[in-house]
Motif scaffolding. Structure first.
Motif, PDB file in Angstrom:
ATOM      1  N   SER A  63      68.169  39.942 -12.491  1.00  0.00           N
ATOM      2  CA  SER A  63      69.473  39.441 -12.937  1.00  0.00           C
ATOM      3  C   SER A  63      70.478  40.552 -13.236  1.00  0.00           C
ATOM      4  CB  SER A  63      69.306  38.564 -14.182  1.00  0.00           C
ATOM      5  OG  SER A  63      68.690  39.316 -15.218  1.00  0.00           O
ATOM      6  N   VAL A  64      69.989  41.794 -13.377  1.00  0.00           N
ATOM      7  CA  VAL A  64      70.900  42.883 -13.728  1.00  0.00           C
ATOM      8  C   VAL A  64      70.956  43.981 -12.673  1.00  0.00           C
ATOM      9  CG1 VAL A  64      70.457  42.442 -16.166  1.00  0.00           C
ATOM     10  CG2 VAL A  64      69.250  44.319 -15.013  1.00  0.00           C
ATOM     11  N   LYS A  65      70.144  43.864 -11.637  1.00  0.00           N
ATOM     12  CA  LYS A  65      70.126  44.898 -10.589  1.00  0.00           C
ATOM     13  C   LYS A  65      71.508  45.059  -9.977  1.00  0.00           C
ATOM     14  CE  LYS A  65      65.297  44.650  -9.128  1.00  0.00           C
ATOM     15  NZ  LYS A  65      64.354  44.220  -8.067  1.00  0.00           N
ATOM     16  N   GLY A  66      71.924  46.301  -9.832  1.00  0.00           N
ATOM     17  CA  GLY A  66      73.234  46.597  -9.269  1.00  0.00           C
ATOM     18  C   GLY A  66      74.356  46.569 -10.278  1.00  0.00           C
ATOM     19  N   ARG A  67      74.082  46.082 -11.485  1.00  0.00           N
ATOM     20  CA  ARG A  67      75.127  46.012 -12.521  1.00  0.00           C
ATOM     21  C   ARG A  67      74.808  46.885 -13.730  1.00  0.00           C
ATOM     22  NH1 ARG A  67      76.090  41.452 -15.165  1.00  0.00           N
ATOM     23  NH2 ARG A  67      73.954  40.643 -14.979  1.00  0.00           N
ATOM     24  N   PHE A  68      73.526  47.003 -14.073  1.00  0.00           N
ATOM     25  CA  PHE A  68      73.099  47.778 -15.240  1.00  0.00           C
ATOM     26  C   PHE A  68      72.403  49.051 -14.782  1.00  0.00           C
ATOM     27  CE2 PHE A  68      72.524  44.106 -18.537  1.00  0.00           C
ATOM     28  CZ  PHE A  68      73.804  43.655 -18.231  1.00  0.00           C
ATOM     29  N   THR A  69      72.563  50.106 -15.600  1.00  0.00           N
ATOM     30  CA  THR A  69      71.906  51.379 -15.317  1.00  0.00           C
ATOM     31  C   THR A  69      71.302  51.925 -16.597  1.00  0.00           C
ATOM     32  OG1 THR A  69      73.537  51.875 -13.580  1.00  0.00           O
ATOM     33  CG2 THR A  69      72.181  53.695 -14.396  1.00  0.00           C
ATOM     34  N   ILE A  70      70.004  52.198 -16.553  1.00  0.00           N
ATOM     35  CA  ILE A  70      69.331  52.803 -17.694  1.00  0.00           C
ATOM     36  C   ILE A  70      69.244  54.306 -17.460  1.00  0.00           C
ATOM     37  CG2 ILE A  70      67.000  52.462 -16.740  1.00  0.00           C
ATOM     38  CD1 ILE A  70      66.033  51.963 -19.619  1.00  0.00           C
ATOM     39  N   SER A  71      69.462  55.068 -18.512  1.00  0.00           N
ATOM     40  CA  SER A  71      69.390  56.522 -18.399  1.00  0.00           C
ATOM     41  C   SER A  71      69.008  57.097 -19.759  1.00  0.00           C
ATOM     42  CB  SER A  71      70.722  57.105 -17.933  1.00  0.00           C
ATOM     43  OG  SER A  71      71.739  56.834 -18.887  1.00  0.00           O
ATOM     44  N   ARG A  72      68.884  58.404 -19.791  1.00  0.00           N
ATOM     45  CA  ARG A  72      68.521  59.029 -21.069  1.00  0.00           C
ATOM     46  C   ARG A  72      69.285  60.337 -21.246  1.00  0.00           C
ATOM     47  NH1 ARG A  72      63.543  61.202 -18.299  1.00  0.00           N
ATOM     48  NH2 ARG A  72      63.659  63.459 -18.596  1.00  0.00           N
ATOM     49  N   SER A  73      69.413  60.740 -22.497  1.00  0.00           N
ATOM     50  CA  SER A  73      69.964  62.047 -22.836  1.00  0.00           C
ATOM     51  C   SER A  73      68.888  62.786 -23.603  1.00  0.00           C
ATOM     52  CB  SER A  73      71.219  61.898 -23.700  1.00  0.00           C
ATOM     53  OG  SER A  73      71.578  63.148 -24.268  1.00  0.00           O
ATOM     54  N   ASP A  74      68.289  63.764 -22.947  1.00  0.00           N
ATOM     55  CA  ASP A  74      67.227  64.522 -23.617  1.00  0.00           C
ATOM     56  C   ASP A  74      67.770  65.317 -24.794  1.00  0.00           C
ATOM     57  OD1 ASP A  74      65.333  65.322 -20.583  1.00  0.00           O
ATOM     58  OD2 ASP A  74      65.536  63.490 -21.772  1.00  0.00           O
ATOM     59  N   ALA A  75      68.975  65.820 -24.644  1.00  0.00           N
ATOM     60  CA  ALA A  75      69.564  66.630 -25.717  1.00  0.00           C
ATOM     61  C   ALA A  75      69.740  65.820 -26.992  1.00  0.00           C
ATOM     62  CB  ALA A  75      70.894  67.213 -25.259  1.00  0.00           C
ATOM     63  N   ASN A  76      70.121  64.551 -26.823  1.00  0.00           N
ATOM     64  CA  ASN A  76      70.340  63.692 -27.989  1.00  0.00           C
ATOM     65  C   ASN A  76      69.159  62.781 -28.282  1.00  0.00           C
ATOM     66  OD1 ASN A  76      73.021  64.640 -28.343  1.00  0.00           O
ATOM     67  ND2 ASN A  76      73.721  63.280 -26.712  1.00  0.00           N
ATOM     68  N   ASN A  77      68.127  62.874 -27.437  1.00  0.00           N
ATOM     69  CA  ASN A  77      66.960  61.994 -27.568  1.00  0.00           C
ATOM     70  C   ASN A  77      67.403  60.534 -27.663  1.00  0.00           C
ATOM     71  OD1 ASN A  77      64.098  62.052 -27.497  1.00  0.00           O
ATOM     72  ND2 ASN A  77      64.053  61.440 -29.643  1.00  0.00           N
ATOM     73  N   THR A  78      68.177  60.135 -26.666  1.00  0.00           N
ATOM     74  CA  THR A  78      68.813  58.826 -26.667  1.00  0.00           C
ATOM     75  C   THR A  78      68.585  58.131 -25.335  1.00  0.00           C
ATOM     76  OG1 THR A  78      70.542  59.603 -28.183  1.00  0.00           O
ATOM     77  CG2 THR A  78      71.032  57.642 -26.901  1.00  0.00           C
TER      78      THR A  78
END
Length: 126
Positions: A63-78
């Motif tokens: 339902s979210v493919k192509g619209r949502f993106t998960i990512s991370r910030s190692d520097a902020n541990n987020t």
């Protein structure tokens, strides 16, 4: 003590965008299975997206493919969730989750995740 704190939820018009953030303490987001779930009123909690130590977005709900993106910030541990082209059906409380088991890091089964945040509310109006 492991803590996950979500932020970024808001009320937006359909078609708009939001970026959710999950600040994690103690656990390293680069070394664990991290995921986003959501729960709409009267519905069960459902997985939205997840990734593991490989640093890849392993899984997205259809339902979210192509619209949502998960990512991370190692520097902020987020862990971040970029949500574009929002729809009213995206309404709900969004939760960040973490699991120290990195194998098969797929957010289809909420019971495997050990740690949870308190959630942040997303409201999309048509």
């Amino acid at each position: 003590q492991v803590q996950l704190v979500e932020s970024g939820g808001a009320s937006v018009q359909a078609g708009g965008s939001l970026t959710l953030s999950c600040a994690v303490s103690v656990l390293r987001v680069s070394r664990n299975c991290m995921a986003w779930f959501r729960q709409a009123p009267g519905k069960e909690r459902e997985g939205v997206a997840s990734f593991s130590i490989l640093g890849l977005p392993l899984w997205y709900a259809d339902s979210v493919k192509g619209r949502f993106t998960i990512s991370r910030s190692d520097a902020n541990n987020t862990v971040l969730l970029q949500m574009d082209s929002l729809k009213p059906e995206d309404n709900g409380m969004y939760y960040c989750a973490a699991d120290r088991q990195i194998v098969s890091c797929i957010a289809e089964d909420s019971s495997r995740f050990e740690y949870w945040g308190q959630g942040t509310q997303v409201t999309v109006s048509s």
